[in-house]
Design a protein around this motif. Structure first.
Motif, PDB file in Angstrom:
ATOM      1  N   ARG A  90      -6.407  54.281   6.456  1.00  0.00           N
ATOM      2  CA  ARG A  90      -5.512  55.098   7.286  1.00  0.00           C
ATOM      3  C   ARG A  90      -6.314  56.097   8.119  1.00  0.00           C
ATOM      4  NH1 ARG A  90      -2.009  54.591   2.764  1.00  0.00           N
ATOM      5  NH2 ARG A  90      -2.947  56.398   1.742  1.00  0.00           N
ATOM      6  N   MET A 133      -8.105  54.221  10.887  1.00  0.00           N
ATOM      7  CA  MET A 133      -7.148  53.796  11.921  1.00  0.00           C
ATOM      8  C   MET A 133      -6.810  54.979  12.829  1.00  0.00           C
ATOM      9  SD  MET A 133      -5.459  51.159  13.055  1.00  0.00           S
ATOM     10  CE  MET A 133      -4.707  49.901  12.038  1.00  0.00           C
ATOM     11  N   TYR A 155      -8.158  51.170  15.490  1.00  0.00           N
ATOM     12  CA  TYR A 155      -8.155  49.760  15.082  1.00  0.00           C
ATOM     13  C   TYR A 155      -8.929  49.619  13.781  1.00  0.00           C
ATOM     14  CZ  TYR A 155     -13.132  49.150  16.057  1.00  0.00           C
ATOM     15  OH  TYR A 155     -14.492  49.242  15.990  1.00  0.00           O
ATOM     16  N   TRP A 202      -1.058  45.509   4.244  1.00  0.00           N
ATOM     17  CA  TRP A 202      -0.119  46.451   4.868  1.00  0.00           C
ATOM     18  C   TRP A 202       0.651  47.250   3.817  1.00  0.00           C
ATOM     19  CZ3 TRP A 202      -1.335  48.074   9.278  1.00  0.00           C
ATOM     20  CH2 TRP A 202      -1.860  47.231  10.257  1.00  0.00           C
ATOM     21  N   LYS A 216       5.705  53.608  13.500  1.00  0.00           N
ATOM     22  CA  LYS A 216       4.815  53.134  12.421  1.00  0.00           C
ATOM     23  C   LYS A 216       4.746  51.616  12.388  1.00  0.00           C
ATOM     24  CE  LYS A 216       5.723  57.160   9.577  1.00  0.00           C
ATOM     25  NZ  LYS A 216       6.777  57.629   8.717  1.00  0.00           N
ATOM     26  N   TYR A 246       2.401  48.250  13.391  1.00  0.00           N
ATOM     27  CA  TYR A 246       1.005  47.887  13.671  1.00  0.00           C
ATOM     28  C   TYR A 246       0.933  46.392  13.949  1.00  0.00           C
ATOM     29  CZ  TYR A 246      -0.333  52.474  11.995  1.00  0.00           C
ATOM     30  OH  TYR A 246      -0.465  53.830  11.859  1.00  0.00           O
ATOM     31  N   THR A 247      -0.073  46.030  14.717  1.00  0.00           N
ATOM     32  CA  THR A 247      -0.294  44.618  15.055  1.00  0.00           C
ATOM     33  C   THR A 247      -1.433  44.059  14.212  1.00  0.00           C
ATOM     34  OG1 THR A 247       0.492  44.892  17.322  1.00  0.00           O
ATOM     35  CG2 THR A 247      -1.077  43.096  16.933  1.00  0.00           C
ATOM     36  N   HIS A 292      -6.362  55.200  22.165  1.00  0.00           N
ATOM     37  CA  HIS A 292      -5.158  55.701  21.481  1.00  0.00           C
ATOM     38  C   HIS A 292      -5.099  57.231  21.498  1.00  0.00           C
ATOM     39  CE1 HIS A 292      -8.380  55.961  18.617  1.00  0.00           C
ATOM     40  NE2 HIS A 292      -7.630  56.516  17.699  1.00  0.00           N
ATOM     41  N   CYS A 320      -6.587  44.721  13.218  1.00  0.00           N
ATOM     42  CA  CYS A 320      -5.330  45.475  13.223  1.00  0.00           C
ATOM     43  C   CYS A 320      -5.452  46.618  14.217  1.00  0.00           C
ATOM     44  CB  CYS A 320      -5.068  46.090  11.853  1.00  0.00           C
ATOM     45  SG  CYS A 320      -5.180  44.930  10.515  1.00  0.00           S
ATOM     46  N   THR A 373      -3.069  49.939  16.507  1.00  0.00           N
ATOM     47  CA  THR A 373      -1.843  50.738  16.627  1.00  0.00           C
ATOM     48  C   THR A 373      -1.047  50.293  17.853  1.00  0.00           C
ATOM     49  OG1 THR A 373      -2.618  52.453  18.162  1.00  0.00           O
ATOM     50  CG2 THR A 373      -3.264  52.707  15.867  1.00  0.00           C
ATOM     51  N   ARG A 428       3.564  41.603  13.802  1.00  0.00           N
ATOM     52  CA  ARG A 428       3.744  43.048  13.617  1.00  0.00           C
ATOM     53  C   ARG A 428       4.301  43.359  12.243  1.00  0.00           C
ATOM     54  NH1 ARG A 428       2.749  40.840  18.534  1.00  0.00           N
ATOM     55  NH2 ARG A 428       1.153  42.247  19.257  1.00  0.00           N
ATOM     56  N   GLN A 464       5.647  46.797   9.621  1.00  0.00           N
ATOM     57  CA  GLN A 464       6.028  48.214   9.532  1.00  0.00           C
ATOM     58  C   GLN A 464       6.578  48.475   8.139  1.00  0.00           C
ATOM     59  OE1 GLN A 464       9.516  48.205  12.464  1.00  0.00           O
ATOM     60  NE2 GLN A 464      10.436  49.207  10.680  1.00  0.00           N
TER      61      GLN A 464
END
Ligand SMILES: O=C(O)CCC(=O)C(=O)O
Length: 315
Positions: free
Chosen positions: A35, A38, A43, A121, A161, A163-164, A186, A235, A237, A261, A263
């Motif tokens: 976290r 990111m 990423y 995730w 919230k 993410y890809t 970002h 991954c 944002t 995606r 979440q």
């Protein structure tokens, strides 16, 4: 380094302007570290997250379907090489059925809903995960690519919230059309205060830009990419500027990748992409990137209008 282009424009690959994605596989089980990284870098790239064989199963499943509609040459080449076939007959088939069959294939689902991906995730969110019901498997022919954008404007009707996960379904070298992200994009206030909040469908917006050099001039940062391998996951944002290198494969190898995606399950969702029959960018269109030769301008050729029988609407 081989010349790299995006949207036909050559990238500056000097070390000040271009670099490798940082591999975070060493922290993949440390959710707090993920976290934090990111938030700092926008990423996370995990090399070898999944067994290669599992990903290659999905590759075979999807490429067989593309060979069935004449998009790849399965006669003179191994299907797994994904060599483009000029005499495609994809304009003759029911693309609603075709694209749904690709999106819902079991081996493909085994990748994008795998324990490795969902587990990652779940740790990241410290919560149950809702994977978007719609999925974006991408088949990118030689000469094709992708414009630069945040995902936000396409997916911001629920929660921030989201993410890809960008997953190569096979090896994808840079010159075969790897994804690129703009370092620190970002954190660009000028984009976060306006572009990020737009709604691509209500406002009918297109790519932010197709010029990788102008973007660097405006916002700074290096373009980051790598030679991806089956088993990797990148991954990012909703506010990480990204696009793709052009597929300049000298052997006419098509690029096969997936973007999906995720979440937290308890957050509001964007109805464009979720439910039994997501509206996406309109019920009259299917997700079929590329094929620019057929002159469909909407959504930069990612979304194609189809007729009552699901065939490409040639306009
Ligand atoms: O794979 C590509 O070329 C583009 C993918 C993308 O835009 C995304 O994952 O959001």
């Amino acid at each position: 380094m081989t010349t790299l282009t995006s949207n036909g424009i050559e990238l500056d690959t000097s070390p000040e302007k271009f670099g490798e994605l940082r591999d975070s596989i060493d922290i993949v089980h440390d959710a707090a570290a993920c976290r934090e990284r990111m938030a700092v870098e926008g990423y996370l790239y995990f090399k070898g997250l999944m067994p290669r064989e599992k990903v290659l199963e999905a590759r075979r499943e999807i490429l067989l379907k593309f060979a069935t509609v004449g998009e790849i040459d399965g006669i003179n080449h191994d299907i797994m090489d994904a060599i483009y076939h000029e005499n495609t007959f994809i304009d003759k088939v029911n693309l609603r059925a075709f694209t749904e069959s690709v999106r819902t294939g079991l081996a493909y689902k085994d990748v994008v809903l795998s324990d490795e991906v969902i587990g990652y995730w779940e740790r990241f969110f410290e919560d149950d995960v809702h994977p978007y019901d719609f999925r974006w498997p991408r088949f990118v022919r030689p000469g094709e690519g992708c414009g630069f954008h945040y995902d936000g404007p396409y997916m911001n009707r629920g929660t921030d919230k989201v993410y890809t996960s960008w997953i190569p379904l096979g090896d994808v070298k840079k010159e075969e059309g790897a994804l690129i992200v703009l370092e620190n994009s970002h954190k660009v206030d000028a984009l976060l205060s306006s572009y990020a909040k737009r709604d691509a469908d209500k406002e009918k917006i297109s790519w932010l830009s197709t010029d990788p050099i102008k973007l660097q001039d405006n916002f700074g940062g290096r373009w980051l990419s790598t030679d991806f391998e089956a088993g990797d996951m990148l991954c990012f944002t909703m506010h990480t500027l990204h696009g793709a290198l052009d597929n300049n494969s000298p052997t006419k190898r098509c690029r096969l990748t997936s973007d999906t995606r995720y979440q937290p399950a308890n957050e509001p969702i964007d109805s464009r992409w979720n439910g039994a029959n997501p509206e996406a960018h309109g019920y009259d269109k299917v997700f079929l990137p590329g094929l620019g030769k057929w002159n469909n301008k909407e959504f930069q050729d990612e979304w194609k209008k189809v007729d009552a029988l699901g065939r490409l609407d040639m306009g």
